[in-house]
Design a protein around this motif. Structure first.
Motif, PDB file in Angstrom:
ATOM      1  N   VAL A  42       0.832  -1.205   0.000  1.00  0.00           N
ATOM      2  CA  VAL A  42       0.000   0.000   0.000  1.00  0.00           C
ATOM      3  C   VAL A  42       0.868   1.258   0.000  1.00  0.00           C
ATOM      4  O   VAL A  42       0.634   2.187  -0.778  1.00  0.00           O
ATOM      5  CB  VAL A  42      -0.973   0.013   1.197  1.00  0.00           C
ATOM      6  N   SER A  43       1.878   1.313   0.855  1.00  0.00           N
ATOM      7  CA  SER A  43       2.734   2.500   0.920  1.00  0.00           C
ATOM      8  C   SER A  43       3.532   2.679  -0.359  1.00  0.00           C
ATOM      9  O   SER A  43       3.730   3.808  -0.825  1.00  0.00           O
ATOM     10  CB  SER A  43       3.677   2.416   2.122  1.00  0.00           C
ATOM     11  N   GLU A  44       3.982   1.593  -0.953  1.00  0.00           N
ATOM     12  CA  GLU A  44       4.699   1.686  -2.226  1.00  0.00           C
ATOM     13  C   GLU A  44       3.787   2.253  -3.314  1.00  0.00           C
ATOM     14  O   GLU A  44       4.190   3.136  -4.076  1.00  0.00           O
ATOM     15  CB  GLU A  44       5.231   0.319  -2.635  1.00  0.00           C
ATOM     16  N   PHE A  45       2.556   1.743  -3.368  1.00  0.00           N
ATOM     17  CA  PHE A  45       1.619   2.277  -4.352  1.00  0.00           C
ATOM     18  C   PHE A  45       1.361   3.757  -4.096  1.00  0.00           C
ATOM     19  O   PHE A  45       1.316   4.556  -5.031  1.00  0.00           O
ATOM     20  CB  PHE A  45       0.288   1.511  -4.349  1.00  0.00           C
ATOM     21  N   GLU A  46       1.192   4.126  -2.837  1.00  0.00           N
ATOM     22  CA  GLU A  46       0.892   5.524  -2.504  1.00  0.00           C
ATOM     23  C   GLU A  46       2.030   6.454  -2.940  1.00  0.00           C
ATOM     24  O   GLU A  46       1.782   7.550  -3.442  1.00  0.00           O
ATOM     25  CB  GLU A  46       0.610   5.680  -1.010  1.00  0.00           C
ATOM     26  N   VAL A  47       3.274   6.016  -2.782  1.00  0.00           N
ATOM     27  CA  VAL A  47       4.407   6.816  -3.244  1.00  0.00           C
ATOM     28  C   VAL A  47       4.349   6.964  -4.764  1.00  0.00           C
ATOM     29  O   VAL A  47       4.496   8.069  -5.300  1.00  0.00           O
ATOM     30  CB  VAL A  47       5.749   6.204  -2.786  1.00  0.00           C
ATOM     31  N   LEU A  48       4.120   5.865  -5.474  1.00  0.00           N
ATOM     32  CA  LEU A  48       4.011   5.948  -6.939  1.00  0.00           C
ATOM     33  C   LEU A  48       2.853   6.855  -7.347  1.00  0.00           C
ATOM     34  O   LEU A  48       2.973   7.637  -8.296  1.00  0.00           O
ATOM     35  CB  LEU A  48       3.839   4.554  -7.545  1.00  0.00           C
ATOM     36  N   GLU A  49       1.742   6.760  -6.627  1.00  0.00           N
ATOM     37  CA  GLU A  49       0.563   7.588  -6.921  1.00  0.00           C
ATOM     38  C   GLU A  49       0.889   9.079  -6.756  1.00  0.00           C
ATOM     39  O   GLU A  49       0.567   9.889  -7.618  1.00  0.00           O
ATOM     40  CB  GLU A  49      -0.576   7.188  -5.985  1.00  0.00           C
TER      41      GLU A  49
END
Length: 147
Positions: A42-49
Motif C-alpha cells: 500500500v505504501s509503495e503504491f501511494e508513493v508511486l501515486e
C-alpha cells in the motif's frame, strides 16, 4: 457517578469507529490485492501515486514522507526498495545539496498505471457508500487529505 459526556459524543465515537474499521478493511484488502497482482504494498503504491500526480513526477523526500504519512527512515527504506526495482530514482537537489528528490521512472509510471485500476476497484468494493460521499465532501479543499 459516571462522567458527563458531551452532547453528540456517541455519534462522534460511532463515526470514528466506522472510519477506523473502513480504513483497516481497505488497507488489508489493498495490501493483499496490490501485492498479489502487482508486487506492491500500500505504501509503495501511494508513493508511486503521489509521484504520478506531481506535474514533474518528482517530490522532495521530506515532503513525500509527510504526504504519505511515513517517517523519514520508513520512507528511506521504501524508496530503497522502489529504486532497486527500478521504479524511482533518487536525485540531489540542485539548489540545496542536502535535499533529495525522488523521481518516478518510466517503469514506475507503468507499474502505477497497471496497479491503479486494482487500487480503485478494491476501494470501491470495500468502502461503504454512505461513508464516501460525506468524506469526499469534507475533503474538498483539503490537499493534505488527498481527495
Amino acid at each position: 457517578m459516571s462522567p458527563i459526556q458531551p452532547a453528540g459524543s456517541d455519534r462522534v465515537v460511532s463515526a470514528w469507529r466506522t472510519i477506523t474499521a473502513s480504513h483497516a478493511a481497505g488497507f488489508a484488502a489493498l495490501e493483499h490485492e496490490l501485492g498479489r497482482r502487482h508486487g506492491l504494498g500500500v505504501s509503495e503504491f501511494e508513493v508511486l501515486e503521489r509521484l504520478t500526480e506531481s506535474p514533474d513526477h518528482k517530490f522532495r523526500a521530506q515532503e513525500l514522507a509527510e504526504a504519505v504519512h511515513l517517517s523519514q527512515s520508513a520512507l528511506s527504506r521504501l524508496i530503497d526498495r522502489l529504486a532497486r526495482a527500478g521504479l524511482v530514482e533518487r536525485c540531489l537537489c540542485d539548489d540545496d545539496r542536502r535535499g533529495i528528490f525522488v523521481t518516478l521512472t518510466e517503469a514506475g509510471q507503468q507499474r502505477h498505471d497497471e496497479a491503479a485500476p486494482t487500487h480503485r476497484e478494491v476501494l470501491a468494493g470495500v468502502l461503504p457508500a454512505e461513508l464516501l460521499a460525506p468524506l469526499c465532501d469534507a475533503a474538498t479543499g483539503h490537499p493534505d487529505i488527498g481527495f
